[in-house]
Design a protein around this motif. Structure first.
Motif, short mmCIF file in Angstrom:
data_model
loop_
_atom_site.label_atom_id
_atom_site.label_comp_id
_atom_site.label_asym_id
_atom_site.label_seq_id
_atom_site.Cartn_x
_atom_site.Cartn_y
_atom_site.Cartn_z
N LEU A 670 0.82 -1.21 0.00
CA LEU A 670 0.00 0.00 0.00
C LEU A 670 0.86 1.26 0.00
N LEU A 671 1.92 1.25 0.81
CA LEU A 671 2.82 2.41 0.82
C LEU A 671 3.50 2.60 -0.53
N LYS A 672 3.85 1.49 -1.19
CA LYS A 672 4.48 1.58 -2.50
C LYS A 672 3.52 2.15 -3.53
N ILE A 673 2.26 1.70 -3.51
CA ILE A 673 1.27 2.22 -4.46
C ILE A 673 1.02 3.70 -4.21
N LYS A 674 0.95 4.11 -2.95
CA LYS A 674 0.78 5.53 -2.63
C LYS A 674 1.95 6.35 -3.15
N GLU A 675 3.14 5.83 -2.99
CA GLU A 675 4.33 6.54 -3.47
C GLU A 675 4.32 6.71 -4.98
N LYS A 687 -9.02 7.04 -4.59
CA LYS A 687 -10.28 6.52 -4.06
C LYS A 687 -10.22 5.01 -3.90
N ALA A 688 -9.62 4.34 -4.88
CA ALA A 688 -9.49 2.88 -4.79
C ALA A 688 -8.59 2.48 -3.62
N LEU A 689 -7.54 3.26 -3.36
CA LEU A 689 -6.64 2.96 -2.24
C LEU A 689 -7.38 3.07 -0.91
N GLN A 690 -8.25 4.05 -0.78
CA GLN A 690 -9.03 4.17 0.45
C GLN A 690 -9.91 2.95 0.66
N GLN A 691 -10.52 2.47 -0.41
CA GLN A 691 -11.37 1.29 -0.29
C GLN A 691 -10.55 0.04 0.04
N VAL A 692 -9.38 -0.10 -0.60
CA VAL A 692 -8.53 -1.26 -0.34
C VAL A 692 -8.03 -1.23 1.10
N LEU A 710 -8.33 -12.76 0.97
CA LEU A 710 -6.95 -12.26 0.82
C LEU A 710 -6.56 -12.20 -0.65
N GLU A 711 -6.91 -13.24 -1.39
CA GLU A 711 -6.60 -13.26 -2.82
C GLU A 711 -7.32 -12.13 -3.55
N ASP A 712 -8.58 -11.89 -3.21
CA ASP A 712 -9.32 -10.79 -3.83
C ASP A 712 -8.66 -9.44 -3.51
N LEU A 713 -8.17 -9.30 -2.29
CA LEU A 713 -7.50 -8.06 -1.90
C LEU A 713 -6.24 -7.83 -2.73
N ILE A 714 -5.48 -8.89 -2.95
CA ILE A 714 -4.26 -8.78 -3.77
C ILE A 714 -4.61 -8.45 -5.21
N LEU A 715 -5.68 -9.03 -5.73
CA LEU A 715 -6.10 -8.72 -7.09
C LEU A 715 -6.53 -7.27 -7.22
N GLN A 716 -7.16 -6.72 -6.19
CA GLN A 716 -7.52 -5.31 -6.21
C GLN A 716 -6.28 -4.43 -6.28
N MET A 717 -5.26 -4.78 -5.49
CA MET A 717 -4.01 -4.01 -5.54
C MET A 717 -3.35 -4.13 -6.90
N SER A 718 -3.39 -5.32 -7.51
CA SER A 718 -2.81 -5.50 -8.84
C SER A 718 -3.53 -4.66 -9.87
N ALA A 719 -4.87 -4.55 -9.73
CA ALA A 719 -5.63 -3.73 -10.67
C ALA A 719 -5.25 -2.26 -10.54
N VAL A 720 -5.04 -1.79 -9.31
CA VAL A 720 -4.61 -0.40 -9.10
C VAL A 720 -3.22 -0.18 -9.69
N GLU A 721 -2.34 -1.16 -9.52
CA GLU A 721 -1.00 -1.07 -10.11
C GLU A 721 -1.07 -0.96 -11.63
N ALA A 722 -1.96 -1.73 -12.25
CA ALA A 722 -2.11 -1.69 -13.71
C ALA A 722 -2.61 -0.33 -14.18
N VAL A 723 -3.51 0.28 -13.41
CA VAL A 723 -4.01 1.62 -13.78
C VAL A 723 -2.87 2.63 -13.78
N ILE A 724 -2.04 2.58 -12.74
CA ILE A 724 -0.91 3.52 -12.68
C ILE A 724 0.06 3.24 -13.81
N ALA A 725 0.30 1.97 -14.12
CA ALA A 725 1.22 1.62 -15.21
C ALA A 725 0.69 2.12 -16.55
#
Length: 739
Positions: A670-675, A687-692, A710-725
């Motif tokens: 989470l800290l890495k995605i925020k950075e 907004k997605a980070l707040q929900q995650v 837990l797996e769904d939570l990781i997939l949500q983080m991966s989706a946010v990473e893809a948006v930033i990419a």
């Protein structure tokens, strides 16, 4: 048309998106119904198979025909006095007259069959779409690997303490540029096989859209998913790495009870042990064991680098660590995190560990070795070495680097609490071995409401005396308990004061003019959340009967009894009222009254609750003996508790370790995605980070979180990473285009 797309697809093939693209682009309709064959159905090769199914409808109805790969559709729309047929022709190569505006207008006029002469002017709109699929001139989404680094040229490899981020391939597969000339009248522009006025650079309207790559490979998501997969492994460390060679050797030589007799008494040597085959088998067994020891999952260079990252104080001389603090600056030359920031206190929500702690760094290292250095075997090897380091520090009185002093923080994960407990044991052991000044092991405890000119500044509680310069001694264990000699007994009979810290203001004993002294007391035993839970279960099992309540009170009054014994030793001739005046001033009520001479005097007495029959304080006072803290049985047996912690750590499987460290890994993610988001400034990602974060805080507080969640939570983080990419890829493309 209302401008909305309504698609009803009777299909199991998942091709509705392609249907929308074909019907909108080729026929220009916005509202339609599509019927296509199911996944296991044969192709519709004839219109006669569906002609009977077309009904009276103002909405166009399309049916997919021919083989699915041809993407051909036939449709019809019927209304009052109007019927429209939608047809397609699939050609390998388009005829020349269909490649320019003039030829297309001729086809349109022939199809209309309008009887009017001359034909009314035709309104046309023209769009050219350019598809860019080659991104060779744009920056690679990941930095080139450093082949001299520890990760030996891994794509996306980073240093210890950091998580990788971004896509290994471009998350945008195509860029579509559309140049449009809307609402033109026939004859304004010329476009035929020899000449064209349609210059895309002169088009009045441009639009751009991107097509996303399907499931782009993102590093952070892969790191988290591979780490999560360890939770499903059931093997123990011994099963993964093999039995310890020392244990095997000990097992072979376990029968040593008759060692001397075997040396002195002659015995016949079994013939089978002298055979060549048995000797070869024994030699092979030793060679195999030796080879397995040498072929470790982590080579020495990687392992030493990890351990040095986890324990930077190990670079110093371990015999000279008396001045090394357990919490120091972050390794690698990085600045300390802002302890007042919201991101630093994120561990409170996620029940992980502070970002500058040993547990947090261990989680990052385990995640990295699992991905880059051999998976579960490397994790088991690293954990084995970590446990050995913990035992070394316990046996050699070395404080554990990266842990805050004091009792375990119940806001953190259980593994962090266990390491803090071990650190507390080391602090107590060091204080006992040194036999000198130590404020971290046994604090002097002052009354919470005491006051007087000899005390510290007003408002300073007894916790503030943990850094006192006064000398005191650690209490002895049962095996170290001193045997009193006859002279000591005589001294005790004379009520010699022992274990005094300092006078308690100007107070004196009620039964003598001697000043009231604050005693040196034992520190209450620190506890982790699992020990607290066990204690609560034991107390709850005692029931609600009078006997159970009495036993429960006795179990909870061990610290009170110890303080009473210390107080009696420091204040010979004292009474319970004296103890209450120091320990609980609110339970000693003072009132003004008149004596026999008529002068105003202050008389005091115990509170009402202290006078209740069977009060535990009265019973404990009568039981307490005048014994200074240094000769009492320890309330906190650091040796026993340390061995319990080390045993607990040694029994953890890689899957258990993964569950313990999962909150820390998700915290770091989470800290890495925020950075990374801070450099792109994407509102949807915030907004997605707040929900995650909210989802993770609820999930990780459970001791055994649901794996699917837990797996769904990781997939949500991966989706946010893809948006930033994708945003970063589009940014780079626009930058290079302008350049």
């Amino acid at each position: 048309s209302s401008g909305c797309e309504f698609v009803f697809s009777v299909s199991l093939s998942g091709s509705s998106q392609m249907c929308v693209c074909v019907c909108v682009c080729l026929f220009g309709v916005r509202e339609f119904v599509v019927i296509s064959p199911g996944a296991n159905c044969e192709a519709v090769v004839s219109e006669s198979k569906f002609s009977s199914s077309l009904c009276f409808s103002l909405v166009p109805l399309f049916v997919q025909i021919q083989q699915k790969w041809r993407k051909m559709y036939a449709g019809e729309c019927q209304g009052p006095g109007v019927q429209t047929d939608f047809e397609m022709v699939h050609l390998r190569k388009a005829p020349g007259q269909y490649t320019h505006l003039s030829g297309l207008l001729d086809i349109f006029k022939n199809k209309m069959s309008c009887p009017l002469t001359p034909l009314p002017p035709i309104s046309i709109s023209i769009r050219f779409t350019f598809v860019l699929q080659d991104w060779q001139q744009c920056s690679w989404p990941q930095q080139p690997p450093d082949f001299d680094a520890l990760l030996a040229g891994e794509v996306g490899g980073v240093e210890f303490g950091k998580l990788p981020f971004g896509a290994c391939e471009d998350p945008i597969s195509e860029l579509h540029l559309a140049t449009t000339w809307p609402n033109l009248t026939e004859g304004i522009v010329v476009d035929n096989d020899v000449y064209s006025d349609l210059d895309p650079l002169q088009a009045p309207h441009w639009s751009v859209r991107v097509r996303k790559a399907d499931n782009p490979q993102c590093l952070l998501g892969e790191f988290l998913m591979e780490f999560f997969k360890l939770c499903c492994r059931k093997e123990s460390t011994e099963e993964i790495l093999g039995r310890n060679p020392v244990e095997e050797e000990g097992k072979e030589n376990s029968d040593i009870t008759q060692a001397l007799s075997k040396l002195t008494e002659p015995a016949a040597v079994p013939i089978h042990k002298l055979s060549v085959s048995s000797m070869v088998h024994s030699a092979r067994k030793r060679m195999r064991r030796h080879r397995r020891t040498e072929e470790s999952p982590l080579n020495n260079h990687v392992l030493n680098s990890i351990l040095l990252y986890l324990f930077p104080d190990a670079a110093l001389d371990k015999t000279d660590l008396s001045d090394v603090k357990s919490t120091q600056h972050s390794p690698g030359g990085k600045t300390e995190p802002d302890r007042e920031s919201e991101d630093y206190h994120l561990y409170n929500q996620l029940k992980s560990a502070p970002s500058d702690s040993l547990t947090y760094r261990l989680a990052l290292c385990v995640c990295m070795v699992n991905f880059h250095h051999g998976g579960v075997r490397a994790v088991a090897h690293l954990w084995q070495e970590f446990v050995l380091e913990m035992r070394y520090r316990w046996e050699n009185n070395c404080l554990i680097y990266g842990l805050a002093c004091g009792a375990p923080d119940l806001r953190c994960c259980l593994l962090h609490q266990k390491l803090q407990m071990l650190n507390c044991c080391i602090e107590r052991k060091r204080a006992r071995d040194d036999g000198g000044k130590s404020g971290a092991s046994d604090r002097s405890r002052l009354g919470p409401e005491s006051a007087g000119p000899a005390e510290v500044s007003p408002g300073k509680s007894w916790d503030s005396w943990s850094d006192s310069e006064e000398e005191f001694f650690e209490c002895l264990s049962d095996t170290e308990e001193m045997k009193e000699t006859e002279s000591e007994k005589k001294t005790a009979n004379k009520s010699k004061a022992e274990g005094r810290l300092q006078p308690h203001g100007k107070l004196t004993l009620l039964n003598s003019p001697e000043p009231l002294f604050i005693p040196v007391t034992q520190e209450p035993a620190p506890m982790t959340e699992d020990l607290l839970e066990e204690q609560s279960e034991v107390l709850a099992k005692l029931g609600t009967s009078a006997e159970g309540a009495h036993l429960r009170a006795r179990m909870q009054s061990a610290c009170l009894l110890s303080d009473m014994e210390s107080f009696k030793a420091a204040n010979p001739g004292c009474c319970l009222e004296d103890f209450v005046r120091w320990y609980s001033p609110r339970d000693y009520v003072e009132e003004e009254g008149a004596d026999e001479a008529g002068q105003t005097v202050i008389r005091g007495d115990l509170s009402t609750r202290m006078k209740i029959p069977g009060n535990m304080w009265v019973e404990a006072w009568e039981t307490a003996k005048a014994t200074p803290a240094r000769r009492q049985k320890r309330l906190f047996d650091d040796t026993k508790e340390a061995e319990k912690v080390l045993h607990y750590l040694a029994l953890q499987k890689p899957s258990d370790l993964t569950l313990h460290l999962m909150p820390c890994v998700l915290h770091a993610a989470l800290l890495k995605i925020k950075e990374e988001e801070a450099s792109e400034d994407i509102a949807s990602v915030r907004k997605a980070l707040q929900q995650v974060t909210a989802h993770a805080s609820k999930l990780l507080r459970h001791p055994n979180p649901d794996f699917k969640k837990l797996e769904d939570l990781i997939l949500q983080m991966s989706a946010v990473e893809a948006v930033i990419a994708r945003a970063r890829s589009a940014h780079w493309f626009s930058f290079y285009s302008v350049k």
